[in-house]
Design a protein around this motif. Structure first.
Motif, PDB file in Angstrom:
ATOM      1  N   VAL A 129       8.686   7.415  -3.338  1.00 22.06           N
ATOM      2  CA  VAL A 129       9.064   6.107  -3.877  1.00 22.06           C
ATOM      3  C   VAL A 129       8.880   4.950  -2.890  1.00 22.06           C
ATOM      4  N   PRO A 130       9.287   5.034  -1.615  1.00 23.31           N
ATOM      5  CA  PRO A 130       9.062   3.892  -0.703  1.00 23.31           C
ATOM      6  C   PRO A 130       7.600   3.467  -0.630  1.00 23.31           C
ATOM      7  N   GLN A 131       6.696   4.443  -0.556  1.00 25.35           N
ATOM      8  CA  GLN A 131       5.277   4.111  -0.543  1.00 25.35           C
ATOM      9  C   GLN A 131       4.854   3.449  -1.851  1.00 25.35           C
ATOM     10  N   LEU A 132       5.367   3.965  -2.979  1.00 32.64           N
ATOM     11  CA  LEU A 132       5.039   3.369  -4.281  1.00 32.64           C
ATOM     12  C   LEU A 132       5.520   1.929  -4.348  1.00 32.64           C
ATOM     13  N   LEU A 133       6.708   1.641  -3.833  1.00 32.57           N
ATOM     14  CA  LEU A 133       7.224   0.273  -3.844  1.00 32.57           C
ATOM     15  C   LEU A 133       6.325  -0.663  -3.037  1.00 32.57           C
ATOM     16  N   VAL A 134       5.841  -0.193  -1.906  1.00 30.14           N
ATOM     17  CA  VAL A 134       4.915  -1.003  -1.089  1.00 30.14           C
ATOM     18  C   VAL A 134       3.629  -1.275  -1.856  1.00 30.14           C
ATOM     19  N   HIS A 135       3.096  -0.251  -2.516  1.00 33.73           N
ATOM     20  CA  HIS A 135       1.849  -0.403  -3.266  1.00 33.73           C
ATOM     21  C   HIS A 135       2.023  -1.311  -4.479  1.00 33.73           C
ATOM     22  N   LEU A 136       3.205  -1.297  -5.079  1.00 31.79           N
ATOM     23  CA  LEU A 136       3.446  -2.154  -6.238  1.00 31.79           C
ATOM     24  C   LEU A 136       3.515  -3.628  -5.858  1.00 31.79           C
ATOM     25  N   ARG A 137       3.795  -3.926  -4.599  1.00 35.58           N
ATOM     26  CA  ARG A 137       3.974  -5.310  -4.158  1.00 35.58           C
ATOM     27  C   ARG A 137       2.739  -5.931  -3.525  1.00 35.58           C
ATOM     28  N   GLY A 138       1.705  -5.159  -3.277  1.00 33.15           N
ATOM     29  CA  GLY A 138       0.537  -5.720  -2.603  1.00 33.15           C
ATOM     30  C   GLY A 138      -0.758  -5.100  -3.078  1.00 33.15           C
ATOM     31  N   PRO A 139      -1.889  -5.665  -2.634  1.00 29.37           N
ATOM     32  CA  PRO A 139      -3.197  -5.167  -3.071  1.00 29.37           C
ATOM     33  C   PRO A 139      -3.630  -3.885  -2.372  1.00 29.37           C
ATOM     34  N   ASP A 140      -3.047  -3.591  -1.218  1.00 26.82           N
ATOM     35  CA  ASP A 140      -3.446  -2.406  -0.456  1.00 26.82           C
ATOM     36  C   ASP A 140      -2.813  -1.150  -1.058  1.00 26.82           C
ATOM     37  N   LYS A 141      -3.652  -0.274  -1.606  1.00 25.63           N
ATOM     38  CA  LYS A 141      -3.169   0.966  -2.230  1.00 25.63           C
ATOM     39  C   LYS A 141      -3.598   2.199  -1.428  1.00 25.63           C
ATOM     40  N   SER A 142      -3.973   2.016  -0.195  1.00 23.29           N
ATOM     41  CA  SER A 142      -4.555   3.106   0.577  1.00 23.29           C
ATOM     42  C   SER A 142      -3.500   4.037   1.155  1.00 23.29           C
ATOM     43  N   ILE A 143      -3.934   5.272   1.414  1.00 23.24           N
ATOM     44  CA  ILE A 143      -3.124   6.259   2.101  1.00 23.24           C
ATOM     45  C   ILE A 143      -4.074   7.101   2.944  1.00 23.24           C
ATOM     46  N   SER A 144      -3.705   7.386   4.181  1.00 18.63           N
ATOM     47  CA  SER A 144      -4.583   8.156   5.051  1.00 18.63           C
ATOM     48  C   SER A 144      -4.680   9.598   4.563  1.00 18.63           C
ATOM     49  N   PHE A 145      -5.737  10.272   5.000  1.00 20.04           N
ATOM     50  CA  PHE A 145      -5.928  11.666   4.596  1.00 20.04           C
ATOM     51  C   PHE A 145      -4.745  12.526   5.054  1.00 20.04           C
ATOM     52  N   ALA A 146      -4.327  12.345   6.310  1.00 18.86           N
ATOM     53  CA  ALA A 146      -3.209  13.140   6.845  1.00 18.86           C
ATOM     54  C   ALA A 146      -1.924  12.868   6.068  1.00 18.86           C
ATOM     55  N   ALA A 147      -1.683  11.583   5.726  1.00 21.53           N
ATOM     56  CA  ALA A 147      -0.477  11.232   4.974  1.00 21.53           C
ATOM     57  C   ALA A 147      -0.516  11.830   3.572  1.00 21.53           C
ATOM     58  N   CYS A 148      -1.707  11.883   2.979  1.00 17.78           N
ATOM     59  CA  CYS A 148      -1.848  12.465   1.635  1.00 17.78           C
ATOM     60  C   CYS A 148      -1.556  13.965   1.670  1.00 17.78           C
ATOM     61  N   VAL A 149      -2.083  14.648   2.677  1.00 16.68           N
ATOM     62  CA  VAL A 149      -1.814  16.079   2.825  1.00 16.68           C
ATOM     63  C   VAL A 149      -0.317  16.312   3.011  1.00 16.68           C
ATOM     64  N   ALA A 150       0.291  15.520   3.890  1.00 18.15           N
ATOM     65  CA  ALA A 150       1.730  15.669   4.163  1.00 18.15           C
ATOM     66  C   ALA A 150       2.551  15.387   2.910  1.00 18.15           C
ATOM     67  N   GLN A 151       2.170  14.336   2.155  1.00 20.50           N
ATOM     68  CA  GLN A 151       2.919  13.986   0.954  1.00 20.50           C
ATOM     69  C   GLN A 151       2.832  15.085  -0.097  1.00 20.50           C
ATOM     70  N   LEU A 152       1.643  15.622  -0.303  1.00 19.96           N
ATOM     71  CA  LEU A 152       1.479  16.713  -1.269  1.00 19.96           C
ATOM     72  C   LEU A 152       2.312  17.919  -0.849  1.00 19.96           C
ATOM     73  N   PHE A 153       2.222  18.286   0.423  1.00 16.83           N
ATOM     74  CA  PHE A 153       2.947  19.458   0.926  1.00 16.83           C
ATOM     75  C   PHE A 153       4.456  19.288   0.780  1.00 16.83           C
ATOM     76  N   ILE A 154       4.964  18.117   1.166  1.00 21.80           N
ATOM     77  CA  ILE A 154       6.408  17.887   1.120  1.00 21.80           C
ATOM     78  C   ILE A 154       6.912  17.800  -0.326  1.00 21.80           C
ATOM     79  N   ALA A 155       6.204  17.021  -1.167  1.00 15.73           N
ATOM     80  CA  ALA A 155       6.642  16.864  -2.557  1.00 15.73           C
ATOM     81  C   ALA A 155       6.596  18.194  -3.311  1.00 15.73           C
ATOM     82  N   LEU A 156       5.516  18.964  -3.098  1.00 17.81           N
ATOM     83  CA  LEU A 156       5.428  20.280  -3.749  1.00 17.81           C
ATOM     84  C   LEU A 156       6.512  21.219  -3.238  1.00 17.81           C
ATOM     85  N   GLY A 157       6.752  21.174  -1.930  1.00 18.61           N
ATOM     86  CA  GLY A 157       7.770  22.048  -1.347  1.00 18.61           C
ATOM     87  C   GLY A 157       9.156  21.740  -1.866  1.00 18.61           C
TER      88      GLY A 157
END
Length: 312
Positions: free
Chosen positions: A78-106
């Protein structure tokens, strides 16, 4: 274009709700309020379980685990989503994406197992009341909670590896608001049927085995409660079990829709809103479901508030 492994990408673009700019403004306000309520409600449950001796029981031990899990689960997206909802930058690094998938799935997998464990706890309390303290020994409770976390993250490790071994051909736009299984597989430039089948099988095990345990536990609970002659006893038993069943219905209903269905039936737009439900709405609602229907928790809250007031 030659296939490229996903690890060659520097990052991804999370499209989220960028095709609905007016909805983004509304979602930012609503999700911010929900997130703050999630932090408040779940932190309160954890604090009360620690401060009130009457709540230091197996039921509230598992409830504290659930509240901590929900805090982490919501904070992973959610914190990342809130940042993306407020600005044009929707990017996420490859490492952050891997970490997010792993943590959310876990965390999501852990919650599936933990809700099944909590159903067993209610079964022991209602159907074996004289042996409850022996059955639900603190060591067994700690072991079952630890096993829930271990199995959840073991499943996450397996699924994350299966997903990020798929060649992505340099495609980096994810049609979702966080790195999740289905939208990541859609970036693949090869046939992912084998990966989808393996992930589907793992999801079925993680979701449906706890559901079977819950169904068995509550089938026995209903039979036991109906044999209670006291109307007050029946209401109390149905009250504590009803809260847990409400939470189970909310979580499993959305999770099964999101993960246990063929990929050709998966709607990306519906998937986004279902994901909002189980990543923010359910974690926000859980503590309120338990507190509003549980006199022990509301009583503990009043005692703590009165104690703080008197100390002034």
């Amino acid at each position: 274009m030659d296939p490229k492994n996903g690890s060659s990408l520097t990052g991804f673009i999370l499209l989220g709700f960028s095709d609905r700019p007016q909805l983004e403004r509304v979602l930012f306000v609503v999700l911010l309020i929900f997130y703050l309520l999630t932090l408040l409600g779940n932190t309160t449950i954890i604090a009360l379980s620690r401060l009130d001796p009457h709540l230091q029981t197996p039921m509230y031990f598992f409830l504290s685990n659930l509240s901590f899990l929900d805090l982490c689960y919501t904070t992973s997206t959610v914190p990342q989503l809130l940042v993306h909802l407020r600005g044009p930058d929707k990017s996420i690094s490859f490492a952050a994406c891997v970490a997010q998938l792993f943590i959310a799935l876990g965390l999501g997998s852990t919650e599936c197992i933990l809700l099944g464990v909590m159903a067993f706890d209610r079964y022991a309390a209602v159907c074996r009341p004289l042996h409850y303290t022996v059955i639900m020994h603190p060591r067994l409770c700690a072991l079952m909670a630890s096993a829930s976390w271990f199995i959840g993250f073991a499943n996450s490790s397996l699924q994350s590896v299966l997903i990020f071994l798929v060649p992505l051909c340099g495609r980096n736009k994810i049609d979702h608001f966080f790195c999740d299984v289905a939208p990541l597989l859609k970036l693949a430039c090869v046939d992912t049927t084998g990966n989808e089948n393996e992930i589907f099988f793992a999801s079925v095990i993680i979701l449906l085995i706890p559901v079977a345990l819950i169904t068995f536990s509550y089938g026995r609970i209903v039979r036991a409660v109906l044999r209670i002659k006291s109307a007050t006893g029946q209401r109390k038993a149905f009250g504590t079990c009803g809260s847990h069943l409400t939470v189970v219905s909310l979580f499993y209903g959305s999770a099964i829709y999101a993960y246990v269905q063929p990929s050709n039936n998966y709607s990306q737009d519906q998937g986004k809103f279902i994901s909002l439900f189980y990543t923010i709405v359910t974690p926000m609602a859980n503590p309120f479901i338990y507190t509003l229907r549980n006199k022990d928790v509301t009583g503990a809250m009043k005692k703590v508030l009165c104690r703080d007031y008197d100390s002034r």
